[in-house]
Motif scaffolding. Structure first.
Motif, mmCIF file in Angstrom:
data_model
loop_
_atom_site.group_PDB
_atom_site.id
_atom_site.type_symbol
_atom_site.label_atom_id
_atom_site.label_comp_id
_atom_site.label_asym_id
_atom_site.label_seq_id
_atom_site.Cartn_x
_atom_site.Cartn_y
_atom_site.Cartn_z
ATOM 1 N N SER A 193 0.517 -1.243 -0.226
ATOM 2 C CA SER A 193 -0.250 -0.013 -0.100
ATOM 3 C C SER A 193 0.259 1.422 -0.132
ATOM 4 N N MET A 194 0.840 2.464 -0.436
ATOM 5 C CA MET A 194 1.216 3.438 -1.198
ATOM 6 C C MET A 194 0.754 4.396 -0.158
ATOM 7 N N THR A 195 -0.505 3.843 0.383
ATOM 8 C CA THR A 195 -1.311 4.831 0.972
ATOM 9 C C THR A 195 -1.176 4.595 3.342
ATOM 10 N N ASP A 196 -1.039 3.116 2.919
ATOM 11 C CA ASP A 196 -0.591 2.618 4.811
ATOM 12 C C ASP A 196 0.323 2.122 4.764
ATOM 13 N N ASP A 197 1.074 2.634 4.088
ATOM 14 C CA ASP A 197 2.756 1.721 5.111
ATOM 15 C C ASP A 197 3.503 2.909 3.990
ATOM 16 N N CYS A 198 4.601 2.637 4.148
ATOM 17 C CA CYS A 198 6.465 3.315 3.727
ATOM 18 C C CYS A 198 7.243 2.104 4.274
#
Length: 487
Positions: A193-198
């Protein structure tokens, strides 16, 4: 151990071993690969990555798609050789000098190296605007920064500066990091996920140099600020404090650190969701190459910032690396092969296991990562210079000696015994060819015993081979010695 206290015979032996860094064998091998790998591959769409040690394909470079993160290292090798040919002719005694076996002119070699550098660098330059990867330093700097510094090619400088801006586009301000990967896929996990993970990996420390370099050229402090913030965030999230060893001869001035490989942040809160590994043994183990990237990366970051927190981190990482080498099981020591007066001599103590905490599957041939050793050695040599400037000569000498021991031991244990040499036409010094020293015995890389990835859950799992960045950092160590006047 201060250099002055090293036994004279050990010091002389180490110096003789390190001369291999400037041998005809190294130049010949790299020239042959550079020429042959361009066959049906112009401009290159695939680049040398690893050399199998076993099986039907043993000895020949496997070529990887050009967009893979390792594509910059082979052109970088050619530029390191070109740097030697231009700046350090004393390490090219076989180029048309009196008494040489092959009548090869130095001008012919410089011309061929320049042409090969250009051929292999073209597609790399085209990647300067990529924003899908954090590895822009690995991809761009080994060749294009070196081209700028050797030739004042403004196009190459433009590529370096553009690549830095591309890297900075991956900065996540809520976390204070540059996103490393967009996805982590293993047999037991998918983080995408590009919104929930980094996702951030310790390797990322090595790409910060690109931002600092560009920041100075562009007079853009924001690039340096991104790099420094990233480095500070990783101090807290990927470095693990370790207890100081008891009963050890080494004096430790800084806290010791091991490293996680991967951290997954919550991009909204900046909090840590989990730690993982993609190439090490397990999430809480110390993957040797990750530790090496951290040593070198924090040493570079200190050089740009002069921030003592980064210097202390680099020293603590280096000391932990050395402690793990020195306390590894006895099976890492192997009998020296061939030509040794002392038949009891053991080698391999300073060639790291692939993961310091992984079980050893075969004590007769422990799985190692020679690339981790030479990367760490480069970092320690840089540390030694920084400490010497600060007046800490004792610690500077310890790291210099440790770096030289690691590389010397790596050469003794892992140097490919299948050697190559230059050949030429006695009637035409402009014709340069390469041949095996022993007919039919060929191995394309300089070092063996590297391990790209031995994680059991990884889909890209391969180990115990030659590896392009092991060779790159081996040659870079040699060039460091030349720049310091130590070779």
């Amino acid at each position: 151990m201060p250099l002055a206290s090293v036994p004279a015979d050990e010091w002389r032996k180490m110096q003789r071993t390190l001369l291999e860094l400037f041998s005809e064998n190294i130049l010949a091998k790299m020239l042959r690969v550079a020429v042959e790998a361009l066959e049906n591959n112009v401009p290159p769409t695939v680049y040398p990555e690893f050399v199998p040690q076993h099986g039907d394909s043993a000895g020949k470079y496997f070529l990887r798609d050009a967009d893979f993160w390792t594509c910059g290292f082979f052109p970088g090798i050619l530029y390191l050789l070109r740097e030697r040919a231009v700046r350090y002719p004393q390490v090219f005694p076989y180029l048309g000098h009196e008494g040489t076996r092959v009548p090869v002119s130095s001008s012919s070699l410089r011309h061929q190296l320049a042409e090969l550098c250009c051929s292999w660098t073209g597609p790399v330059k085209a990647m300067m605007s990529r924003t899908d990867t954090h590895d822009m330093g690995f991809i761009i700097q080994p060749s294009l920064q070196k081209d700028w510094e050797l030739t004042s090619n403004e196009d190459s400088l433009h590529a370096v500066l553009t690549a830095a801006r591309s890297l900075a586009s991956r900065y996540v301000p809520q976390v204070g990091v540059i996103r490393s990967w967009n996805i982590l896929r293993q047999t037991d996990v998918l983080i995408a996920s590009m919104t929930d993970d980094c996702l951030v990996i310790i390797d990322s420390m090595m790409n910060l140099d690109l931002l600092y370099y560009a920041s100075k050229h562009l007079a853009d402090s924001s690039l340096a600020e991104i790099a420094t913030t990233h480095a500070r965030t990783l101090l807290k999230s990927l470095l693990r404090p370790e207890p100081t060893p008891v009963g050890n001869d080494r004096s430790y001035k800084n806290p010791l650190y091991s490293t996680f490989h991967v951290v997954n942040f919550d991009p909204h809160s900046g909090g840590i969701k989990q730690h993982r590994t993609a190439q090490g043994y397990r999430a809480d183990s110390t993957w040797a190459r990750g530790q090496a990237w951290a040593i070198f990366g924090y040493a570079k970051t200190y050089n740009w910032t002069k921030d003592k927190d980064f210097l202390a981190a680099a020293c603590g990482l280096a000391d932990y690396f050395l402690w793990r080498l020195e306390t590894a099981p006895l099976c890492v020591e192997q009998p020296a092969v061939g030509g040794e007066l002392d038949c009891q001599k053991k080698i391999g103590r300073y060639v790291p296991l692939w993961d310091f905490d992984a079980p050893i599957e075969d004590e007769s041939m422990p799985l190692r990562d020679s690339s981790a050793g030479v990367i760490a050695a480069n970092g320690m040599m840089l540390l030694s210079q920084s400490l010497a400037v600060l007046g800490d000569t004792a610690l500077a000498e310890q790291y210099q000696l440790a770096a030289m021991r690691i590389v010397s031991d790596t050469i003794e244990l892992s140097l490919s015994r299948e050697r190559a040499q230059l050949a030429g036409d006695p009637q035409n010094e402009n014709i340069i060819t390469v041949e095996d020293v022993v007919n039919g015995q060929r191995f394309d890389s300089i070092l063996k015993n590297a391990t790209a990835n031995h994680n059991s859950q990884s889909h890209d799992h391969y180990s115990d081979h030659g590896l392009v960045y092991a060779d790159y950092y081996l040659l870079e160590f040699g060039n460091q010695l030349l720049r310091m006047g130590l070779a």
